[in-house]
Design an enzyme around this catalytic site. Structure first.
Site, short mmCIF file in Angstrom:
data_model
loop_
_atom_site.label_atom_id
_atom_site.label_comp_id
_atom_site.label_asym_id
_atom_site.label_seq_id
_atom_site.Cartn_x
_atom_site.Cartn_y
_atom_site.Cartn_z
N PHE A 23 0.81 -1.19 -0.05
CA PHE A 23 -0.12 0.11 0.02
C PHE A 23 0.91 1.37 -0.04
O PHE A 23 1.99 1.30 0.95
CB PHE A 23 -0.91 -0.20 1.33
N GLU A 59 -1.32 -5.91 7.93
CA GLU A 59 -0.78 -6.96 7.82
C GLU A 59 0.40 -7.23 8.31
O GLU A 59 0.98 -8.27 8.58
CB GLU A 59 -1.05 -7.52 6.58
N ALA A 81 3.70 2.77 4.99
CA ALA A 81 3.24 4.38 4.76
C ALA A 81 1.81 4.65 4.86
O ALA A 81 0.98 3.92 4.32
CB ALA A 81 3.86 4.93 3.23
N VAL A 82 1.48 5.24 5.94
CA VAL A 82 -0.07 5.61 6.26
C VAL A 82 -0.13 6.96 5.99
O VAL A 82 0.53 7.93 6.46
CB VAL A 82 -0.39 5.23 7.69
N ILE A 83 -0.93 7.37 5.10
CA ILE A 83 -1.25 8.86 4.67
C ILE A 83 -2.59 9.09 4.86
O ILE A 83 -3.54 8.64 4.29
CB ILE A 83 -0.96 9.06 3.05
N THR A 87 -7.46 7.42 2.94
CA THR A 87 -8.67 6.69 3.13
C THR A 87 -9.46 7.17 4.37
O THR A 87 -8.41 7.58 5.48
CB THR A 87 -8.61 5.28 2.95
N HIS A 89 -10.04 5.24 6.92
CA HIS A 89 -9.55 4.57 8.29
C HIS A 89 -7.98 4.59 8.36
O HIS A 89 -7.38 3.78 9.07
CB HIS A 89 -10.30 3.09 8.36
N ARG A 128 9.94 12.24 3.88
CA ARG A 128 10.40 11.25 4.85
C ARG A 128 10.84 9.93 4.49
O ARG A 128 11.39 8.90 4.98
CB ARG A 128 9.25 10.96 5.86
#
Ligand code: INI
Length: 155
Positions: A23, A59, A81-83, A87, A89, A128
């Protein structure tokens, strides 16, 4: 006199697995590049680096747990990576992955290193992974070497 213990930054003879999330692969592929670069430049042998891809960050903790249980690795490096804009959630993803990685590390007694970028925008995430703020994958891999050696020094 107090004895100081430190983890040296020499990776030769140590085995690592890098878990990387697909992702936001645009970002995570760069984190992986940084992590591999750090491991190799600190003397880790190419054949002592395994790479495991997960669908997303969520996961990663389960995969880290399974890989820690194998007993083959001195450390597990987790990259993702969480952007936030991505989304709805993403907040949940970010907190679950952090909590999960911490738990796996403590349960397994193994350095499971958190190399997850959390960013508000894609641009911030790019900063980053090497643009201005250094590569978080590189930094995570260096921490993995240091912690693996520190644990060895204390044994
Ligand atoms: N996974 C990520 O790695 N980063 C994200 O930013 C993200 N967001 O925002 O949703 C994300 N979601 C997918 C998640 O990790 C799982 O793969 C999915 O929910 C299936 O379990």
């Amino acid at each position: 006199m107090a004895k100081n213990y430190e983890g040296i930054l020499i990776g030769q003879g140590l085995k690592f697995v890098v878990i990387v999330s697909r992702f936001n692969e645009l970002i995570t592929a760069k984190l992986l590049e940084g992590a591999r670069d750090a491991l190799l430049r600190h003397g880790v042998n190419e054949e002592d680096i395994d790479v495991v891809w997960t669908p997303g960050c969520l996961e990663i903790p389960l995969m880290a747990k399974k890989l820690a249980e194998i007993g083959k690795y001195n450390s597990v490096v987790c990259l993702g990576a969480v952007i936030r804009g991505g989304t709805s959630h993403s907040e949940y993803v970010a907190s679950e992955v952090n909590r999960g990685i911490g738990k796996v590390s403590l349960d397994a007694g193994l350095p499971v290193i958190q190399g997850i970028i959390t960013a508000d925008t894609l641009e911030q995430a790019i900063q980053r992974e090497g643009a201005k703020e250094g590569n978080k994958g590189f930094a995570a891999a260096v921490s993995a070497i240091e912690m693996a050696n520190l644990l060895k020094a204390l044994q």
